[in-house]
Design a protein around this motif. Structure first.
Motif, PDB file in Angstrom:
ATOM      1  N   ASP A  31       0.818  -1.204   0.000  1.00  0.00           N
ATOM      2  CA  ASP A  31       0.000   0.000   0.000  1.00  0.00           C
ATOM      3  C   ASP A  31       0.856   1.259   0.000  1.00  0.00           C
ATOM      4  O   ASP A  31       1.758   1.413   0.840  1.00  0.00           O
ATOM      5  CB  ASP A  31      -0.921   0.012   1.225  1.00  0.00           C
ATOM      6  CG  ASP A  31      -1.974  -1.089   1.172  1.00  0.00           C
ATOM      7  OD1 ASP A  31      -3.154  -0.780   1.372  1.00  0.00           O
ATOM      8  OD2 ASP A  31      -1.618  -2.255   0.920  1.00  0.00           O
ATOM      9  N   ILE A  37      -2.822   3.426  -3.354  1.00  0.00           N
ATOM     10  CA  ILE A  37      -3.766   3.668  -2.266  1.00  0.00           C
ATOM     11  C   ILE A  37      -3.401   2.881  -1.018  1.00  0.00           C
ATOM     12  O   ILE A  37      -2.574   1.967  -1.050  1.00  0.00           O
ATOM     13  CB  ILE A  37      -5.210   3.286  -2.688  1.00  0.00           C
ATOM     14  CG1 ILE A  37      -5.288   1.792  -3.066  1.00  0.00           C
ATOM     15  CG2 ILE A  37      -5.722   4.187  -3.808  1.00  0.00           C
ATOM     16  CD1 ILE A  37      -6.705   1.283  -3.308  1.00  0.00           C
ATOM     17  N   CYS A  39      -5.428   0.424   0.943  1.00  0.00           N
ATOM     18  CA  CYS A  39      -6.663  -0.314   0.657  1.00  0.00           C
ATOM     19  C   CYS A  39      -7.672  -0.218   1.794  1.00  0.00           C
ATOM     20  O   CYS A  39      -8.880  -0.073   1.555  1.00  0.00           O
ATOM     21  CB  CYS A  39      -6.345  -1.772   0.353  1.00  0.00           C
ATOM     22  SG  CYS A  39      -5.444  -2.003  -1.198  1.00  0.00           S
ATOM     23  N   ASP A  41      -8.256   2.149   3.830  1.00  0.00           N
ATOM     24  CA  ASP A  41      -8.933   3.442   3.832  1.00  0.00           C
ATOM     25  C   ASP A  41     -10.038   3.487   2.789  1.00  0.00           C
ATOM     26  O   ASP A  41     -11.105   4.068   3.011  1.00  0.00           O
ATOM     27  CB  ASP A  41      -7.927   4.567   3.553  1.00  0.00           C
ATOM     28  CG  ASP A  41      -6.887   4.711   4.646  1.00  0.00           C
ATOM     29  OD1 ASP A  41      -6.976   3.992   5.663  1.00  0.00           O
ATOM     30  OD2 ASP A  41      -5.968   5.542   4.479  1.00  0.00           O
ATOM     31  N   GLU A  42      -9.778   2.849   1.642  1.00  0.00           N
ATOM     32  CA  GLU A  42     -10.784   2.853   0.577  1.00  0.00           C
ATOM     33  C   GLU A  42     -11.947   1.920   0.904  1.00  0.00           C
ATOM     34  O   GLU A  42     -13.097   2.213   0.568  1.00  0.00           O
ATOM     35  CB  GLU A  42     -10.138   2.473  -0.755  1.00  0.00           C
ATOM     36  CG  GLU A  42      -8.990   3.375  -1.171  1.00  0.00           C
ATOM     37  CD  GLU A  42      -9.375   4.840  -1.181  1.00  0.00           C
ATOM     38  OE1 GLU A  42     -10.457   5.175  -1.713  1.00  0.00           O
ATOM     39  OE2 GLU A  42      -8.599   5.663  -0.652  1.00  0.00           O
ATOM     40  N   ASP A  45     -14.311   3.659   3.159  1.00  0.00           N
ATOM     41  CA  ASP A  45     -15.164   4.625   2.488  1.00  0.00           C
ATOM     42  C   ASP A  45     -16.584   4.087   2.332  1.00  0.00           C
ATOM     43  O   ASP A  45     -17.566   4.845   2.389  1.00  0.00           O
ATOM     44  CB  ASP A  45     -14.565   4.946   1.110  1.00  0.00           C
ATOM     45  CG  ASP A  45     -14.872   6.359   0.654  1.00  0.00           C
ATOM     46  OD1 ASP A  45     -15.346   7.162   1.476  1.00  0.00           O
ATOM     47  OD2 ASP A  45     -14.624   6.658  -0.523  1.00  0.00           O
ATOM     48  N   LYS A  50     -14.162   6.601   6.386  1.00  0.00           N
ATOM     49  CA  LYS A  50     -12.830   6.773   5.823  1.00  0.00           C
ATOM     50  C   LYS A  50     -11.983   7.730   6.642  1.00  0.00           C
ATOM     51  O   LYS A  50     -10.796   7.479   6.877  1.00  0.00           O
ATOM     52  CB  LYS A  50     -12.909   7.262   4.370  1.00  0.00           C
ATOM     53  CG  LYS A  50     -11.535   7.358   3.713  1.00  0.00           C
ATOM     54  CD  LYS A  50     -11.617   7.656   2.229  1.00  0.00           C
ATOM     55  CE  LYS A  50     -10.218   7.688   1.621  1.00  0.00           C
ATOM     56  NZ  LYS A  50     -10.249   7.921   0.159  1.00  0.00           N
ATOM     57  N   SER A  54      -8.599   6.506   8.162  1.00  0.00           N
ATOM     58  CA  SER A  54      -7.412   7.137   7.579  1.00  0.00           C
ATOM     59  C   SER A  54      -6.554   7.811   8.634  1.00  0.00           C
ATOM     60  O   SER A  54      -5.319   7.808   8.549  1.00  0.00           O
ATOM     61  CB  SER A  54      -7.815   8.164   6.518  1.00  0.00           C
ATOM     62  OG  SER A  54      -8.417   7.543   5.410  1.00  0.00           O
ATOM     63  N   VAL A  90     -13.003  -1.745  -5.042  1.00  0.00           N
ATOM     64  CA  VAL A  90     -11.752  -1.021  -4.772  1.00  0.00           C
ATOM     65  C   VAL A  90     -10.679  -1.465  -5.764  1.00  0.00           C
ATOM     66  O   VAL A  90      -9.953  -0.632  -6.330  1.00  0.00           O
ATOM     67  CB  VAL A  90     -11.285  -1.254  -3.318  1.00  0.00           C
ATOM     68  CG1 VAL A  90      -9.881  -0.721  -3.104  1.00  0.00           C
ATOM     69  CG2 VAL A  90     -12.259  -0.587  -2.345  1.00  0.00           C
ATOM     70  N   ARG A  94     -10.330   1.792  -7.983  1.00  0.00           N
ATOM     71  CA  ARG A  94      -9.470   2.717  -7.242  1.00  0.00           C
ATOM     72  C   ARG A  94      -7.996   2.332  -7.227  1.00  0.00           C
ATOM     73  O   ARG A  94      -7.132   3.195  -7.129  1.00  0.00           O
ATOM     74  CB  ARG A  94      -9.964   2.844  -5.796  1.00  0.00           C
ATOM     75  CG  ARG A  94     -11.432   3.208  -5.696  1.00  0.00           C
ATOM     76  CD  ARG A  94     -11.822   3.535  -4.277  1.00  0.00           C
ATOM     77  NE  ARG A  94     -13.260   3.814  -4.184  1.00  0.00           N
ATOM     78  CZ  ARG A  94     -13.833   4.448  -3.174  1.00  0.00           C
ATOM     79  NH1 ARG A  94     -13.103   4.874  -2.144  1.00  0.00           N
ATOM     80  NH2 ARG A  94     -15.130   4.657  -3.170  1.00  0.00           N
ATOM     81  N   LEU A  95      -7.714   1.051  -7.286  1.00  0.00           N
ATOM     82  CA  LEU A  95      -6.328   0.593  -7.141  1.00  0.00           C
ATOM     83  C   LEU A  95      -5.599   0.653  -8.478  1.00  0.00           C
ATOM     84  O   LEU A  95      -6.074   0.132  -9.482  1.00  0.00           O
ATOM     85  CB  LEU A  95      -6.310  -0.822  -6.581  1.00  0.00           C
ATOM     86  CG  LEU A  95      -4.948  -1.404  -6.196  1.00  0.00           C
ATOM     87  CD1 LEU A  95      -5.116  -2.417  -5.054  1.00  0.00           C
ATOM     88  CD2 LEU A  95      -4.255  -2.084  -7.375  1.00  0.00           C
TER      89      LEU A  95
END
Length: 232
Positions: A31, A37, A39, A41-42, A45, A50, A54, A90, A94-95
């Protein structure tokens, strides 16, 4: 001695470049090192938590929370009830691999190094990143998922923390038949410092100040492949 070897690339304690051939093993955090990212934290969400998660992640990575296992349990507990399907979301949405990851891995593999991904993150992501980058082995944490397909808020089995990252690096060296001095460790957070301290070459990638200060190489600008400016 600390030297800005090139803009955004700082070295200390040795003269660059070093021959890549002197190394046999390279270990990576995942990470914010191999990927863009954090992971957990995502995933948080999805639970609308988050900011809370975070904040704990950042404090742990800066070294302000010294018990990584406790910090991870606290964060994972906040994920209880999140649909496991969000992990796939994710991964898909996002990743992304960090710039230079594929180039660096291809180069070290071509040079014959054995690669290791060792992460305080989760197997769902770590195993996929391992396969995508053709990394030889990955070690990470397992998220609990119940029969209804929801996260249980628990980590299954032993937690990969800083001590375990160091242990896995030393095991990789043993399996490769080399000494720790012939290994490289790359990370960005405080829980990477034990394995970075055991390695012959420690590399901080866009890292927290505490990690940059202790690393032999700090990549502060550009991608992971900037390490190849140090290794020839």
């Amino acid at each position: 001695m600390t030297t800005e070897f090139q803009p955004g690339l700082v070295i200390q304690g040795f003269t660059a470049p070093l021959p890549l051939s002197r190394f046999k093993v390279i270990a990576f955090d995942m990470d914010s090192t191999l990927i863009n990212i954090e992971c957990i934290d995502e995933i948080a969400d999805a639970a609308g938590k988050k900011a809370e998660v975070s904040a704990i992640t950042e404090a742990a990575m800066r070294g302000e929370i010294t018990d990584f296992k406790d910090s991870l349990r606290r964060r994972v507990a906040l994920l209880k009830g999140v649909p496991a399907t969000f992990l796939e979301q994710v991964w898909t949405e996002r990743l992304r691999l960090n710039p230079g990851a594929e180039t660096l891995l291809a180069a070290v593999h071509a040079a014959g190094l054995k690669s290791l991904l060792v992460s305080g993150g989760f197997t769902f992501f770590a195993d996929r990143v391992r396969d995508r980058l053709k990394i030889h082995r990955a070690q990470s944490n397992v998220l609990g998922i119940n029969a209804a397909g929801l996260l249980t808020g628990e980590v299954i089995g032993d937690i990969v923390d800083g001590a375990e990252k160091k242990k896995q690096l030393l095991l990789a060296c043993e399996q490769a038949g080399c000494t720790p001095a012939e290994s490289i460790a790359v990370g960005d957070g405080a829980n990477d410092l034990p394995m970075m301290g055991a390695a012959g070459l420690s590399v901080a990638f866009h890292a927290k100040p505490k990690v940059r200060e202790q690393a032999m190489v700090a990549i502060n600008e550009g991608g992971l492949d900037r390490l190849l400016d140090v290794l020839r």
